[in-house]
Write an enzyme that holds these catalytic residues in place. Structure first.
Site, short mmCIF file in Angstrom:
data_model
loop_
_atom_site.label_atom_id
_atom_site.label_comp_id
_atom_site.label_asym_id
_atom_site.label_seq_id
_atom_site.Cartn_x
_atom_site.Cartn_y
_atom_site.Cartn_z
N SER A 142 -0.26 13.97 1.89
CA SER A 142 -0.16 13.98 0.43
C SER A 142 -0.23 15.40 -0.14
O SER A 142 0.70 16.18 0.10
CB SER A 142 -1.21 13.05 -0.17
OG SER A 142 -0.84 12.71 -1.46
N ASP A 191 3.48 11.43 3.87
CA ASP A 191 3.50 10.96 2.49
C ASP A 191 3.27 12.11 1.51
O ASP A 191 2.38 12.05 0.65
CB ASP A 191 2.46 9.86 2.27
CG ASP A 191 3.08 8.65 1.56
OD1 ASP A 191 2.31 7.78 1.13
OD2 ASP A 191 4.32 8.61 1.44
N HIS A 231 -0.11 4.49 0.48
CA HIS A 231 -0.55 5.89 0.60
C HIS A 231 -1.78 6.02 1.50
O HIS A 231 -1.91 6.96 2.29
CB HIS A 231 -0.85 6.44 -0.80
CG HIS A 231 -0.80 7.92 -0.89
ND1 HIS A 231 0.22 8.69 -0.36
CD2 HIS A 231 -1.67 8.79 -1.44
CE1 HIS A 231 -0.02 9.95 -0.59
NE2 HIS A 231 -1.16 10.05 -1.25
C1 LIG Z 1 -8.50 7.43 -9.64
C2 LIG Z 1 -7.94 8.59 -10.05
N1 LIG Z 1 -6.83 9.31 -9.46
C3 LIG Z 1 -7.44 10.56 -8.99
C4 LIG Z 1 -6.59 11.72 -9.40
C5 LIG Z 1 -5.92 8.69 -8.44
C6 LIG Z 1 -6.65 8.45 -7.09
N2 LIG Z 1 -5.69 8.27 -5.98
C7 LIG Z 1 -5.52 6.94 -5.45
C8 LIG Z 1 -6.72 6.57 -4.61
C9 LIG Z 1 -7.37 7.36 -3.49
C10 LIG Z 1 -8.08 6.06 -3.60
C11 LIG Z 1 -9.23 5.48 -2.84
C12 LIG Z 1 -9.85 6.24 -1.85
C13 LIG Z 1 -10.94 5.68 -1.19
C14 LIG Z 1 -11.39 4.39 -1.52
C15 LIG Z 1 -12.55 3.84 -0.80
F1 LIG Z 1 -13.05 2.80 -1.46
F2 LIG Z 1 -12.15 3.42 0.40
F3 LIG Z 1 -13.48 4.78 -0.68
C16 LIG Z 1 -10.76 3.66 -2.52
C17 LIG Z 1 -9.66 4.21 -3.18
C18 LIG Z 1 -8.10 6.29 -5.10
C19 LIG Z 1 -6.75 5.34 -3.74
C20 LIG Z 1 -5.01 9.37 -5.48
O1 LIG Z 1 -5.23 10.49 -5.91
C21 LIG Z 1 -3.99 9.21 -4.32
N3 LIG Z 1 -3.76 10.56 -3.76
C22 LIG Z 1 -4.46 11.01 -2.67
S1 LIG Z 1 -5.62 10.00 -1.96
C23 LIG Z 1 -6.32 10.96 -0.59
C24 LIG Z 1 -7.65 10.41 -0.24
C25 LIG Z 1 -8.73 10.67 -1.07
C26 LIG Z 1 -9.96 10.10 -0.79
C27 LIG Z 1 -10.08 9.28 0.32
F4 LIG Z 1 -11.27 8.76 0.59
C28 LIG Z 1 -9.02 9.04 1.18
C29 LIG Z 1 -7.80 9.60 0.87
N4 LIG Z 1 -4.28 12.21 -2.13
C30 LIG Z 1 -3.37 13.09 -2.68
O2 LIG Z 1 -3.21 14.20 -2.17
C31 LIG Z 1 -2.66 12.65 -3.83
C32 LIG Z 1 -2.86 11.41 -4.36
C33 LIG Z 1 -2.05 11.20 -5.50
C34 LIG Z 1 -1.30 12.35 -5.68
C35 LIG Z 1 -1.63 13.34 -4.64
#
Ligand SMILES: CCN(CC)CCN(C[C@]12C[C@](c3ccc(C(F)(F)F)cc3)(C1)C2)C(=O)Cn1c(SCc2ccc(F)cc2)nc(=O)c2c1C=CC2
Length: 398
Positions: A242, A265, A323
């Site tokens: 990402s 991704d 993702h």
């Molecule tokens: C909510 C607000 N908003 C934040 C800006 C969007 C939040 N979001 C979607 C999420 C990550 C999600 C997630 C994690 C972990 C649980 C758990 F419950 F398992 F812990 C649940 C739910 C919340 C799905 C993303 O940002 C997606 N994303 C990611 S996710 C990378 C990641 C982060 C934490 C982790 F533990 C595992 C993986 N990396 C990127 O580089 C980019 C994006 C978007 C564009 C660029």
């Protein structure tokens, strides 16, 4: 792991012929220093303690900040859901001398940190790679830490402080976009810092490979001198998920020692126009089915031509993935929680990560000029599999 869940959840063990060890490295102690988790082929080491997947509670606080949920509440939820998981690697296991290993530097996504991609990193290590999963200090990580200079007042310390040489630990948490703040300037600044941190990590690996005595601030039991002459410095790749995928492109443009890149991704927003003409190395985009959109694919197309004419630039999409199919979370919840939280797609997470790992290994063998048998998976680079789509499923802007 000791998780009592009946449906034996957990991060799948690596499939390669080598045992996997891991150890943390930080140098120097400041936020400008390098911090990574190293995964490497290790000697069989049954009774090794397996490290906690989430190293300390501050990472739960950072995840809460990232997801806009209350820290106190989330610590208990995360602890209950994920607190007991171990990663599929033996902490500080002795390195297995087996010639020079190719090297991969791995860059995590927004709101993640260095330990969350252990299924990918440990698989590579089991196949003979040395993998440095960096932890970024650009405020894009859920949390990260470093140390203050020595405490000024030389007060007597009764007990030996657990921090190395009485340095004071300091935590940096995820910085969310301020209301009204435009995203590109922040993300562009961060992706440049992230690329520099990947390059600095490579510099540190080159020093470790030279046999130089390294001052690892974290004082792990691992003997870093055993890694002298362990790395094949002609076979170095950069990989990331990402935001880490954008970091791959930026790092390739800045460091020719990165011979190729694999972007999982990728999120292309942070990159500015001029990087697209600067990158010359082979690139492999491995996309999920649900995350991508036309605008993002359009940026990738500046690097990967739409027809399958290019041999150096490839793109595939894994059917039924989301993702979160790339980070370890996808293995750690039951089906219905996983689907609700969008941590799981339709496809079995282990099938998905297996395809991702095998396609990556085939691409790395081809573009690092390795002589292993990963070419058995060459068809996956072309998207030839029931669970793969060559290129993208997204309807593209013509
Ligand atoms: C909510 C607000 N908003 C934040 C800006 C969007 C939040 N979001 C979607 C999420 C990550 C999600 C997630 C994690 C972990 C649980 C758990 F419950 F398992 F812990 C649940 C739910 C919340 C799905 C993303 O940002 C997606 N994303 C990611 S996710 C990378 C990641 C982060 C934490 C982790 F533990 C595992 C993986 N990396 C990127 O580089 C980019 C994006 C978007 C564009 C660029």
């Amino acid at each position: 792991n000791s998780n009592s869940c009946s449906n034996n959840l957990g991060i799948p063990p690596a499939k390669g012929p080598n045992g996997v060890g891991c150890s943390d490295f930080m140098m120097d102690h400041t936020e400008k220093g390098t911090f990574f988790r190293l995964y490497y082929p290790c000697v069989a080491y049954e009774d090794a303690e397996k490290p906690d997947w989430i190293p300390s509670k501050e990472y739960f606080y950072g995840l809460a900040d990232f997801m806009n949920i209350n820290r106190g509440l989330s610590e208990h939820i995360f602890n209950y859901l994920f607190g007991s998981f171990k990663i599929p690697a033996a902490m500080n296991a002795p390195y297995k001398q087996n010639g020079k290993c190719p090297v991969v530097v791995f860059s995590h996504g927004l709101g993640a940190f260095r330990t969350l991609y252990s299924a990918i990193c440990s698989e590579l290590a089991s196949q003979g790679f040395i993998v440095a999963a960096v932890e970024h200090r650009d405020e894009s990580a859920a949390a990260t830490f470093f140390y203050h200079g020595k405490t000024e007042e030389p007060e007597e310390k009764e007990e030996a402080s657990e921090a190395p040489e009485n340095l004071v630990e300091e935590w940096m948490y995820y910085r969310s976009l301020k209301p009204g703040e435009s995203e590109f300037p922040l993300r562009n600044k961060q992706v440049k810092q992230r690329a520099d941190e990947c390059i600095k990590a490579l510099d540190i690996l080159i020093q470790i490979n030279s046999g130089k005595k390294m001052e690892n601030v974290l004082g792990t039991e691992f003997d870093w001198m055993t890694l002298a002459n362990s790395m094949d410095l002609c076979r170095i790749a950069v990989m990331g998920h990402s935001f880490g995928g954008a970091t791959v492109i930026e790092a390739l443009g800045k460091e020719v020692n990165f011979k190729c890149g694999i972007a999982l991704d990728a999120w292309m927003l942070p990159l500015d126009e001029e990087i697209y003409v600067r990158v010359k190395q082979p690139i492999f985009f491995i996309n999920s089915e649900k995350f991508q959109w036309a605008g993002n694919i359009m940026h990738m197309r500046k690097l990967v031509p739409p027809d399958s004419s290019s041999t150096q630039r490839k793109m595939v999409t894994i059917k039924g993935t989301v993702h979160q199919s790339f980070p370890d979370f996808t293995f750690l919840t039951g089906n219905w929680i996983g689907k609700i939280l969008k941590l799981k797609g339709e496809i079995d997470p282990q099938v998905a990560i297996d395809l991702c790992n095998k396609a990556s290994l085939a691409f790395l063998q081809r573009h690092l000029g390795m002589d292993k048998d990963f070419n058995q998976w060459d068809r996956l680079i072309e998207g030839k599999d029931d669970n793969l789509i060559p290129g993208t499923n997204v309807a593209e802007i013509p």
